[in-house]
Write a protein that holds these residues in place. Structure first.
Motif, mmCIF file in Angstrom:
data_model
loop_
_atom_site.group_PDB
_atom_site.id
_atom_site.type_symbol
_atom_site.label_atom_id
_atom_site.label_comp_id
_atom_site.label_asym_id
_atom_site.label_seq_id
_atom_site.Cartn_x
_atom_site.Cartn_y
_atom_site.Cartn_z
ATOM 1 N N UNK A 1 -30.776 30.380 -22.088
ATOM 2 C CA UNK A 1 -31.853 31.654 -21.698
ATOM 3 C C UNK A 1 -32.402 32.039 -22.920
ATOM 4 N N UNK A 2 -31.425 32.427 -23.847
ATOM 5 C CA UNK A 2 -31.982 33.254 -25.055
ATOM 6 C C UNK A 2 -33.210 32.370 -25.678
ATOM 7 N N UNK A 3 -32.885 31.081 -25.698
ATOM 8 C CA UNK A 3 -33.889 30.170 -26.507
ATOM 9 C C UNK A 3 -35.195 30.137 -25.726
ATOM 10 N N UNK A 4 -35.006 30.175 -24.359
ATOM 11 C CA UNK A 4 -36.269 30.235 -23.106
ATOM 12 C C UNK A 4 -36.821 31.458 -23.500
ATOM 13 N N UNK A 5 -36.240 32.418 -23.467
ATOM 14 C CA UNK A 5 -36.575 33.711 -23.714
ATOM 15 C C UNK A 5 -37.474 34.173 -24.787
ATOM 16 N N UNK A 6 -37.174 33.405 -26.002
ATOM 17 C CA UNK A 6 -37.963 33.361 -27.239
ATOM 18 C C UNK A 6 -39.191 32.911 -27.201
ATOM 19 N N UNK A 7 -39.202 31.769 -26.502
ATOM 20 C CA UNK A 7 -40.313 30.797 -26.146
ATOM 21 C C UNK A 7 -41.411 31.594 -25.503
ATOM 22 N N UNK A 18 -34.061 42.742 -24.845
ATOM 23 C CA UNK A 18 -34.602 42.345 -23.632
ATOM 24 C C UNK A 18 -33.183 41.492 -22.915
ATOM 25 N N UNK A 19 -32.905 40.487 -24.080
ATOM 26 C CA UNK A 19 -31.542 39.539 -23.541
ATOM 27 C C UNK A 19 -30.369 40.602 -23.281
ATOM 28 N N UNK A 20 -30.207 41.380 -23.911
ATOM 29 C CA UNK A 20 -29.075 42.115 -23.651
ATOM 30 C C UNK A 20 -29.191 43.069 -22.417
#
Ligand code: BGC
Length: 524
Positions: A238-244, A254-256
């Motif tokens: 999810x974190x990798x996807x959010x960065x992308x 946002x992730x937290x």
């Protein structure tokens, strides 16, 4: 403040990120889920006014239609089987949206979109090859199952994917494809109706496989939303996807917040009973009232029955289908206006402006039809100018709907529900929408027959009620991150009594300033 994030000048939270080509691409593809719904809305009205279709499946309606125009025109389409054909789909959609709630929550938004596409495809094939009425109805039930899945998952998907500043515009992509679907269907009907041999309706109905394949293939290439991945325990992905998606490296704030939201969501055992808790009262109210009001604008009287309606007020078959194409084009164009304005002018402004516009038009159309047909429904010769006036006002009405209740009826629910109730609440929105679409589809022709032009006044009354409701109860939601939405209720003059400070496990501590566009929100 749980999960960090920073607060910008107006007291609202902001996350870094921009509108990346990647997010734009995924949202465009996902929004195509609206095509199947739109195509169906547009196709049914046209097909049910094609004489060859009526003669084959609904001979009694066909006979009535052939009678001369001196008989009561309000009642010529009044047939229970014909309305069952139109409305069976909505009951099926209602049921499947409830099932979709679990699929969307447990297995991700994409899988529901995939199911939506496949079921719709199956329905299109059964309809295209239909030999008897029951095949038509079975086909429509399958289409309905498909629509239930798609409408439950696509708006959520879009609202979660979009950077919050562009959420309105990207989410309305869904409504835009609904309107494009309607228009394409109307144009096709116009040409298919002319096919010699009278089998054009098969192409109209079977043509639904094309939008169905688009969403089926689309759902196979799309990524799932970070919110949904976190909800299912896939934090790293999810974190990798959010960065992308956001196009920045530092997505930790946002992730937290998403993780916090997901913790709250995990603690819920039964999302349905959970919805009944006091702190979700504002959400539940909106999940029910917004789709209810959207349908009570009366829009689907125009969408399903535009050709029938124009036929009733004296247009020939060809002219009726053509006028439906005109209203369909206005519908698309006005939706684009909404995409432009929704994140600038806000939701409340569009709701109230659109409502006023619809109200005026409904009054004028009722007066025109009433003046010409009186209560016995016999028009005599219809002058051309008269038809032009009616069609013009119907177009202005459609424009009013298309930049207000049309898109916002899907956008606002999908952005106000916290993650722990999001999937279930969205299913309620879809179900309520479908029940009332069904009721109106089912009773419109009978109502036209009995209430005559007064029918338009009934809808006008509801437009007044819904505008007052929005004015008093709906807070502005533009520019607020989706997992931070709790603040709009906490600072609302009425809803704050249900949603206490600290009620949510995340996104607390923010207070909203009253802004000029936000009449429904008070200082706290
Ligand atoms: C509504 C449909 C309607 C369509 C018209 C949608 O938002 O849910 O019922 O037919 O808009 O464009």
């Amino acid at each position: 403040m749980a999960g960090g994030g920073f607060v910008v000048g107006d007291g609202q939270k902001a996350y870094p990120g921009r509108l990346t080509p990647f997010v734009l691409f995924t949202c465009v593809v996902a929004a195509m889920g609206g095509l199947i719904f739109g195509y169906d809305i547009g196709i049914s009205g046209g097909v049910t006014s094609m004489p060859s279709f009526l003669r084959r499946f609904f001979p009694s309606v066909y006979r009535k239609q052939q009678e001369d125009a001196t008989t009561n025109q309000y009642c010529q389409y009044d047939s229970p089987t014909l309305t069952l054909f139109t409305s069976s789909l909505y009951l099926a959609a209602l049921i499947s949206s409830l099932v979709a709630s679990t699929v969307t929550r447990k297995f991700g938004r994409r899988l529901s979109m995939l199911f939506g596409g496949i079921l719709f495809c199956a329905g299109a094939l059964v309809n295209g090859f239909a030999k008897r009425v029951w095949m038509l109805i079975v086909g429509r039930i399958l289409l309905g199952f498909g629509i239930g899945f798609a409408n439950q998952s696509v708006p959520l998907y879009l609202s979660e994917m979009a950077p919050y500043k562009y959420r309105g515009a990207l989410n309305i992509g869904f409504q835009l494809s609904i309107t494009i679907g309607i228009l394409v269907a109307e144009v096709l009907n116009y040409f298919f109706a002319k096919i010699k041999g009278g089998w054009g309706w098969r192409l109209s109905l079977g043509g639904a496989v094309v939008p169905a394949l688009i969403i089926t293939l689309g759902s196979l290439v799309l990524p799932d939303t970070p919110n949904s991945m976190i909800e299912r325990g896939m934090h790293e992905e999810a974190k990798t996807k959010l960065r992308r998606i956001r196009g920045v490296d530092d997505v930790s704030q946002e992730f937290d917040d998403l993780v916090e939201a997901s913790k709250e969501s995990q603690s819920i055992e039964n999302p349905w009973t959970n919805l009944l808790r006091r702190k979700y009262r504002p959400h539940l109210t909106m999940a029910i009232m917004i789709p209810f009001f959207q349908q009570l604008t009366g829009i689907n009287v125009i969408m399903f029955y535009a050709p029938v309606l124009f036929n009733t007020i004296g247009f020939t078959n060809d002219a009726s289908l053509m006028s439906a194409v005109v209203t369909g084009s206005v519908n698309v164009a006005a939706t684009v206006v909404s995409i432009y304005g929704v994140d600038r002018w806000g939701r409340r402004f569009l709701f109230l402006e659109g409502g006023t516009q619809m109200l005026i038009c409904q009054a004028v159309v009722a007066a025109c039809i009433g003046a010409k047909f009186g209560v016995d429904g016999t028009p005599g010769e219809l002058p051309k100018w008269y038809a032009i006036v009616v069609v013009t006002f119907i177009c202005i009405y459609v424009a009013g709907f298309a930049w207000s209740w049309g898109p916002l009826g899907w956008l606002v629910p999908s952005e106000i529900f916290p993650l722990e109730i999001r999937s279930a609440a969205q299913s309620i929105t879809v179900s309520v929408n479908m029940i009332f679409t069904f009721i109106i589809a089912q009773i419109f022709l009978t109502m036209l027959c009995h209430l005559k032009f007064g029918l338009f006044l009934v809808f006008a009354f509801f437009v007044v009620v819904m505008s007052i409701f929005v004015y008093i109860f709906l807070p502005e939601t533009k520019g607020i991150p989706i997992e931070e939405m709790g603040q709009v209720w906490r600072s609302h003059w009425y809803w704050s009594r249900f949603v206490e400070d600290g009620e949510y496990g995340y996104g607390n501590g923010l207070q909203m300033e009253k802004s000029s566009s936000n009449q429904g929100t008070k200082h706290v």
